[in-house]
Design a protein around this motif. Sequence first.
Motif, PDB file in Angstrom:
ATOM      1  N   SER A  80     -11.983  14.728   2.489  1.00 42.12           N
ATOM      2  CA  SER A  80     -13.121  14.801   1.566  1.00 42.12           C
ATOM      3  C   SER A  80     -13.464  16.223   1.145  1.00 42.12           C
ATOM      4  O   SER A  80     -14.140  16.429   0.138  1.00 42.12           O
ATOM      5  N   THR A  81     -12.990  17.210   1.905  1.00 41.67           N
ATOM      6  CA  THR A  81     -13.327  18.606   1.568  1.00 41.67           C
ATOM      7  C   THR A  81     -12.183  19.332   0.860  1.00 41.67           C
ATOM      8  O   THR A  81     -12.330  20.501   0.517  1.00 41.67           O
ATOM      9  N   CYS A  82     -11.074  18.646   0.629  1.00 43.32           N
ATOM     10  CA  CYS A  82      -9.903  19.286   0.024  1.00 43.32           C
ATOM     11  C   CYS A  82      -9.826  18.957  -1.467  1.00 43.32           C
ATOM     12  O   CYS A  82      -9.796  17.776  -1.839  1.00 43.32           O
ATOM     13  N   PRO A  83      -9.797  19.957  -2.350  1.00 45.64           N
ATOM     14  CA  PRO A  83      -9.751  19.682  -3.790  1.00 45.64           C
ATOM     15  C   PRO A  83      -8.465  18.976  -4.223  1.00 45.64           C
ATOM     16  O   PRO A  83      -8.481  18.144  -5.127  1.00 45.64           O
ATOM     17  N   ARG A  84      -7.338  19.267  -3.568  1.00 47.08           N
ATOM     18  CA  ARG A  84      -6.092  18.588  -3.933  1.00 47.08           C
ATOM     19  C   ARG A  84      -6.137  17.123  -3.491  1.00 47.08           C
ATOM     20  O   ARG A  84      -5.625  16.234  -4.181  1.00 47.08           O
ATOM     21  N   CYS A  85      -6.741  16.860  -2.340  1.00 46.11           N
ATOM     22  CA  CYS A  85      -6.898  15.477  -1.885  1.00 46.11           C
ATOM     23  C   CYS A  85      -7.782  14.682  -2.846  1.00 46.11           C
ATOM     24  O   CYS A  85      -7.587  13.478  -3.030  1.00 46.11           O
ATOM     25  N   GLU A  86      -8.754  15.351  -3.450  1.00 44.36           N
ATOM     26  CA  GLU A  86      -9.612  14.670  -4.420  1.00 44.36           C
ATOM     27  C   GLU A  86      -8.785  14.210  -5.616  1.00 44.36           C
ATOM     28  O   GLU A  86      -8.985  13.097  -6.130  1.00 44.36           O
ATOM     29  N   LEU A  87      -7.819  15.043  -6.039  1.00 47.84           N
ATOM     30  CA  LEU A  87      -6.924  14.638  -7.117  1.00 47.84           C
ATOM     31  C   LEU A  87      -6.047  13.469  -6.681  1.00 47.84           C
ATOM     32  O   LEU A  87      -5.792  12.542  -7.454  1.00 47.84           O
ATOM     33  N   VAL A 102       0.841  -1.185   0.000  1.00 55.68           N
ATOM     34  CA  VAL A 102       0.000   0.000   0.000  1.00 55.68           C
ATOM     35  C   VAL A 102       0.888   1.251   0.000  1.00 55.68           C
ATOM     36  O   VAL A 102       1.697   1.428   0.906  1.00 55.68           O
ATOM     37  N   PRO A 103       0.779   2.118  -1.017  1.00 53.84           N
ATOM     38  CA  PRO A 103       1.644   3.303  -1.056  1.00 53.84           C
ATOM     39  C   PRO A 103       1.307   4.265   0.064  1.00 53.84           C
ATOM     40  O   PRO A 103       0.145   4.467   0.410  1.00 53.84           O
ATOM     41  N   ARG A 104       2.353   4.804   0.686  1.00 49.52           N
ATOM     42  CA  ARG A 104       2.160   5.781   1.756  1.00 49.52           C
ATOM     43  C   ARG A 104       2.131   7.182   1.144  1.00 49.52           C
ATOM     44  O   ARG A 104       3.019   7.543   0.376  1.00 49.52           O
ATOM     45  N   LEU A 105       1.113   7.957   1.513  1.00 50.85           N
ATOM     46  CA  LEU A 105       0.949   9.288   0.947  1.00 50.85           C
ATOM     47  C   LEU A 105       1.745  10.305   1.741  1.00 50.85           C
ATOM     48  O   LEU A 105       1.747  10.297   2.978  1.00 50.85           O
ATOM     49  N   ALA A 106       2.394  11.194   1.040  1.00 45.80           N
ATOM     50  CA  ALA A 106       3.020  12.338   1.696  1.00 45.80           C
ATOM     51  C   ALA A 106       1.916  13.294   2.126  1.00 45.80           C
ATOM     52  O   ALA A 106       0.797  13.262   1.600  1.00 45.80           O
ATOM     53  N   PRO A 107       2.184  14.148   3.094  1.00 47.36           N
ATOM     54  CA  PRO A 107       1.150  15.108   3.521  1.00 47.36           C
ATOM     55  C   PRO A 107       0.674  15.961   2.344  1.00 47.36           C
ATOM     56  O   PRO A 107       1.460  16.363   1.489  1.00 47.36           O
ATOM     57  N   CYS A 108      -0.627  16.221   2.293  1.00 51.10           N
ATOM     58  CA  CYS A 108      -1.194  17.060   1.233  1.00 51.10           C
ATOM     59  C   CYS A 108      -0.607  18.469   1.342  1.00 51.10           C
ATOM     60  O   CYS A 108      -0.561  19.049   2.435  1.00 51.10           O
ATOM     61  N   SER A 109      -0.162  19.009   0.225  1.00 53.90           N
ATOM     62  CA  SER A 109       0.450  20.335   0.232  1.00 53.90           C
ATOM     63  C   SER A 109      -0.570  21.444   0.469  1.00 53.90           C
ATOM     64  O   SER A 109      -0.192  22.589   0.725  1.00 53.90           O
ATOM     65  N   LEU A 110      -1.869  21.099   0.410  1.00 59.73           N
ATOM     66  CA  LEU A 110      -2.899  22.118   0.597  1.00 59.73           C
ATOM     67  C   LEU A 110      -3.482  22.082   2.003  1.00 59.73           C
ATOM     68  O   LEU A 110      -3.550  23.104   2.688  1.00 59.73           O
ATOM     69  N   CYS A 111      -3.888  20.867   2.448  1.00 57.66           N
ATOM     70  CA  CYS A 111      -4.537  20.777   3.766  1.00 57.66           C
ATOM     71  C   CYS A 111      -3.658  20.106   4.822  1.00 57.66           C
ATOM     72  O   CYS A 111      -3.982  20.139   6.008  1.00 57.66           O
ATOM     73  N   GLY A 112      -2.555  19.467   4.410  1.00 54.67           N
ATOM     74  CA  GLY A 112      -1.644  18.830   5.356  1.00 54.67           C
ATOM     75  C   GLY A 112      -2.026  17.430   5.757  1.00 54.67           C
ATOM     76  O   GLY A 112      -1.292  16.772   6.500  1.00 54.67           O
TER      77      GLY A 112
END
Length: 222
Positions: free
Chosen positions: A26-33, A10-20
């Motif tokens: 679910s409310t972050c547009p970058r997380c949706e991408l 399972v790939p580990r995600l780096a922190p989102c650059s927008l919301c962290g």
Amino acid sequence: MLTADLFPEVPRLAPCSLCGSRGICSTCPRCELRRKLFTPVTQGETEALNQWWAVRQQEKAEGDRRRLERFKRFSTLQRPVRLALLGCSAKKAASPAPAESLYQGRFFRTSLLYARNVLLADEVFILSALHGLVALDEVIAPYERSLADAPKDERAAWAWRVGSMLDEKFVGLAVEAHFLAGQAYLPRVDSTTWTLRVPLAGLALGQRYRVLTKAIQSGVPL
């Protein structure tokens, strides 16, 4: 203390650059991408992609076959290929049809008659604002689009795209192209083996229709 990775696949995600978030917020547009990027492709999506690729390969093979046939047929002419380029028309059939039947405008029908019976064109193509270059037997659906009022940069991009399509279809051949459409549909062909004739240059639509009608009646090409 180091802990074992229970799910190494399972790939580990780096922190989102927008919301962290380290997950998917679910409310972050970058997380949706990010969600779309890491969501596994379904079996249905894989099959659809494979079908799309197979169709594209078939279309490419058919294009290569037609290009080779065209070269064999025209390379024995001992003269440039006489090509007629017709403009599309706003008046169209109500349902998908071969292009020569789909376009029903008076000037288009007159241009086609002239190209076949007076010019004796070796090949005829239609210049479409939506599709670019269209063969007479190509089945297309009715649409609403025109280059007459399109921005200058859009017309320029269209002219280069259609010019490239023409150059590809007649590669290795000398061509004498007869342009029978409005100025907005003039393609840009960058080839030293092409001669472009514009017998209706500077004429309004009604004038172009009358000139072609007289040429048909006299049987003398422009």
